[in-house]
Design a protein around this motif. Structure first.
Motif, PDB file in Angstrom:
ATOM      1  N   LEU A  73      -8.033 -63.949  98.961  1.00  0.00           N
ATOM      2  CA  LEU A  73      -7.978 -65.265  99.588  1.00  0.00           C
ATOM      3  C   LEU A  73      -7.122 -65.257 100.849  1.00  0.00           C
ATOM      4  CD1 LEU A  73      -7.597 -67.534  96.426  1.00  0.00           C
ATOM      5  CD2 LEU A  73      -9.664 -67.045  97.730  1.00  0.00           C
ATOM      6  N   SER A  74      -6.977 -64.088 101.457  1.00  0.00           N
ATOM      7  CA  SER A  74      -6.123 -63.977 102.643  1.00  0.00           C
ATOM      8  C   SER A  74      -6.615 -64.869 103.786  1.00  0.00           C
ATOM      9  CB  SER A  74      -6.053 -62.513 103.102  1.00  0.00           C
ATOM     10  OG  SER A  74      -7.343 -62.028 103.433  1.00  0.00           O
ATOM     11  N   GLU A  75      -7.926 -65.064 103.881  1.00  0.00           N
ATOM     12  CA  GLU A  75      -8.457 -65.922 104.951  1.00  0.00           C
ATOM     13  C   GLU A  75      -7.996 -67.361 104.771  1.00  0.00           C
ATOM     14  OE1 GLU A  75     -12.795 -67.387 106.686  1.00  0.00           O
ATOM     15  OE2 GLU A  75     -12.642 -65.477 105.597  1.00  0.00           O
ATOM     16  N   LEU A  76      -8.059 -67.848 103.522  1.00  0.00           N
ATOM     17  CA  LEU A  76      -7.586 -69.201 103.235  1.00  0.00           C
ATOM     18  C   LEU A  76      -6.100 -69.329 103.522  1.00  0.00           C
ATOM     19  CD1 LEU A  76      -7.559 -72.031 101.980  1.00  0.00           C
ATOM     20  CD2 LEU A  76      -7.511 -70.942  99.723  1.00  0.00           C
ATOM     21  N   LEU A  77      -5.312 -68.355 103.073  1.00  0.00           N
ATOM     22  CA  LEU A  77      -3.874 -68.411 103.299  1.00  0.00           C
ATOM     23  C   LEU A  77      -3.553 -68.372 104.790  1.00  0.00           C
ATOM     24  CD1 LEU A  77      -2.704 -65.954 100.486  1.00  0.00           C
ATOM     25  CD2 LEU A  77      -2.764 -68.454 100.413  1.00  0.00           C
ATOM     26  N   ASP A 127      -6.594 -79.560 100.689  1.00  0.00           N
ATOM     27  CA  ASP A 127      -7.539 -79.981 101.721  1.00  0.00           C
ATOM     28  C   ASP A 127      -8.055 -78.779 102.505  1.00  0.00           C
ATOM     29  OD1 ASP A 127      -7.254 -82.609 100.997  1.00  0.00           O
ATOM     30  OD2 ASP A 127      -5.840 -83.112 102.584  1.00  0.00           O
ATOM     31  N   THR A 128      -7.158 -77.850 102.835  1.00  0.00           N
ATOM     32  CA  THR A 128      -7.577 -76.643 103.543  1.00  0.00           C
ATOM     33  C   THR A 128      -8.549 -75.831 102.697  1.00  0.00           C
ATOM     34  OG1 THR A 128      -5.465 -76.540 104.718  1.00  0.00           O
ATOM     35  CG2 THR A 128      -6.769 -74.522 104.662  1.00  0.00           C
ATOM     36  N   ARG A 152     -10.584 -76.975 100.375  1.00  0.00           N
ATOM     37  CA  ARG A 152     -11.877 -77.667 100.303  1.00  0.00           C
ATOM     38  C   ARG A 152     -12.707 -77.403 101.552  1.00  0.00           C
ATOM     39  NH1 ARG A 152      -8.421 -81.770  98.188  1.00  0.00           N
ATOM     40  NH2 ARG A 152      -8.790 -82.039  95.943  1.00  0.00           N
ATOM     41  N   ILE A 153     -12.064 -77.444 102.709  1.00  0.00           N
ATOM     42  CA  ILE A 153     -12.772 -77.193 103.962  1.00  0.00           C
ATOM     43  C   ILE A 153     -13.245 -75.748 104.029  1.00  0.00           C
ATOM     44  CG2 ILE A 153     -12.513 -77.084 106.460  1.00  0.00           C
ATOM     45  CD1 ILE A 153     -10.492 -79.406 106.192  1.00  0.00           C
ATOM     46  N   SER A 154     -12.392 -74.810 103.615  1.00  0.00           N
ATOM     47  CA  SER A 154     -12.710 -73.386 103.716  1.00  0.00           C
ATOM     48  C   SER A 154     -13.844 -72.977 102.800  1.00  0.00           C
ATOM     49  CB  SER A 154     -11.467 -72.543 103.398  1.00  0.00           C
ATOM     50  OG  SER A 154     -10.432 -72.806 104.308  1.00  0.00           O
ATOM     51  N   THR A 155     -14.027 -73.686 101.671  1.00  0.00           N
ATOM     52  CA  THR A 155     -15.050 -73.299 100.707  1.00  0.00           C
ATOM     53  C   THR A 155     -16.226 -74.256 100.688  1.00  0.00           C
ATOM     54  OG1 THR A 155     -13.890 -74.503  98.945  1.00  0.00           O
ATOM     55  CG2 THR A 155     -13.366 -72.177  99.207  1.00  0.00           C
ATOM     56  N   ALA A 156     -16.291 -75.182 101.660  1.00  0.00           N
ATOM     57  CA  ALA A 156     -17.383 -76.148 101.693  1.00  0.00           C
ATOM     58  C   ALA A 156     -18.687 -75.455 102.050  1.00  0.00           C
ATOM     59  CB  ALA A 156     -17.084 -77.249 102.717  1.00  0.00           C
TER      60      ALA A 156
END
Length: 310
Positions: A106-110, A287-288, A290-294
């Motif tokens: 999940l490095s991209e999300l972080l 919120d981040t 949710r946006i990243s995995t939408a």
């Protein structure tokens, strides 16, 4: 000139492709074309050379990008910092991972969250293997990335951040190690290990004793304090254990084979936090996520191979 037009121009200047730009900004290709044409009419000159094979910036387009991108980035950064401060996002956010390898997956999300909320310090650590939810109850973590399902009236289950197929960990000398795949019915052929926390509902009925979907009893094995202890027991032939698929990559070791499941739902990992302890930082991180995995997002954490539940 509208801010959205500037965003479209700068994105197209990077992508040099109308389709990819539209996908990146979640707009239609027609919207991208209309925006570019509107800017060109306002400026009085083409910004892009467009053919059926390629898109390229004109000399005026290159100069415009060089002039406005630094200013745009300063404005965007300033707005993000103001939002972070207004939401109370500045400060530490402690994130525990039930499976440590997910922090890498999940490095991209972080990274996205760090970029948006520079005043928030992420502190990442591993949750206890036997009882990962305890890290929330003791207050050692603000957010937990954990395997679903989670059912606790005191906890909020946030967005799913990663999903992956299931595998069955068996000893290399086990008869199932030579199979192309296994099903839930194969769980009735040996002792099945799990951590102390209840296993996923799609293979463990809520009531004891455990049974396969066909009604075969499942022998419940002992629990373990660490993931490495579990692997040692599997390698010794003491039992078998369903895991998330990234175990095959992150925990490859002599004596243990990972056989894909067929006909089971994917393992899903989600954010979980104590409802009573919810903060602006937690909401911003959710919120981040949710946006990243939408749907429609560029391939991110959900599309990569994941780590074993451990």
């Amino acid at each position: 000139m509208e801010r959205r037009d500037i965003e479209i121009f700068l994105a197209l200047a990077e992508e040099l492709h109308f389709g990819r730009t539209a996908e990146r900004l979640h707009v239609s290709q027609a919207r991208v074309s209309q925006s570019v044409k509107s800017m060109e009419r306002r400026i009085g000159a083409p910004l892009f050379d467009r053919t059926s094979r390629r898109v390229a910036l004109t000399a005026i387009g290159r100069q415009l990008e060089a002039d406005i991108r630094p200013a745009y980035e300063r404005i965007r950064t300033g707005i993000e910092r103001a939002v972070s401060a207004g939401r109370g996002v500045d400060g530490p956010l402690r994130i525990a991972f039930e499976a440590p390898a997910l922090a890498e997956l999940l490095s991209e999300l972080l990274g996205t969250f760090r970029g948006r909320h520079r005043g928030c310090e992420l502190r990442i650590h591993e949750a206890p293997f036997a009882d990962p939810l305890s890290t929330l109850r003791t207050g050692d973590a603000d957010v937990l990335v954990t395997l679903l399902p989670v059912s606790d009236p005191e906890l909020t289950v946030g967005p799913t951040v990663h999903s992956e197929r299931m595998v069955l960990a068996v000893a290399t000398h086990h008869p199932l190690a030579r199979a192309d795949f296994v099903t839930l019915e194969d769980l009735g052929r040996d002792t099945v290990f799990r951590a102390a926390r209840p296993a996923p509902a799609y293979w463990q009925p809520p009531s004891a004793p455990w049974h396969t979907p066909g009604g075969t009893p499942i022998a419940r094995g002992r629990t373990f304090g660490t993931f490495q202890e579990l692997l040692l027991a599997i390698a010794a032939g003491e039992g078998i254990c369903p895991l998330a698929a990234h175990g095959a990559e992150y925990f490859s070791r002599p004596g243990v084979a990972y056989v894909p499941f067929r006909g089971t739902p994917d393992a899903e990992w989600a954010l979980v936090w104590r409802t009573a302890a919810e903060t602006g930082r937690i909401r911003a991180f959710a919120d981040t996520a949710r946006i990243s995995t939408a749907p429609g997002q560029a391939p991110g954490p959900r599309s990569r191979r994941a780590a074993a539940r451990g």
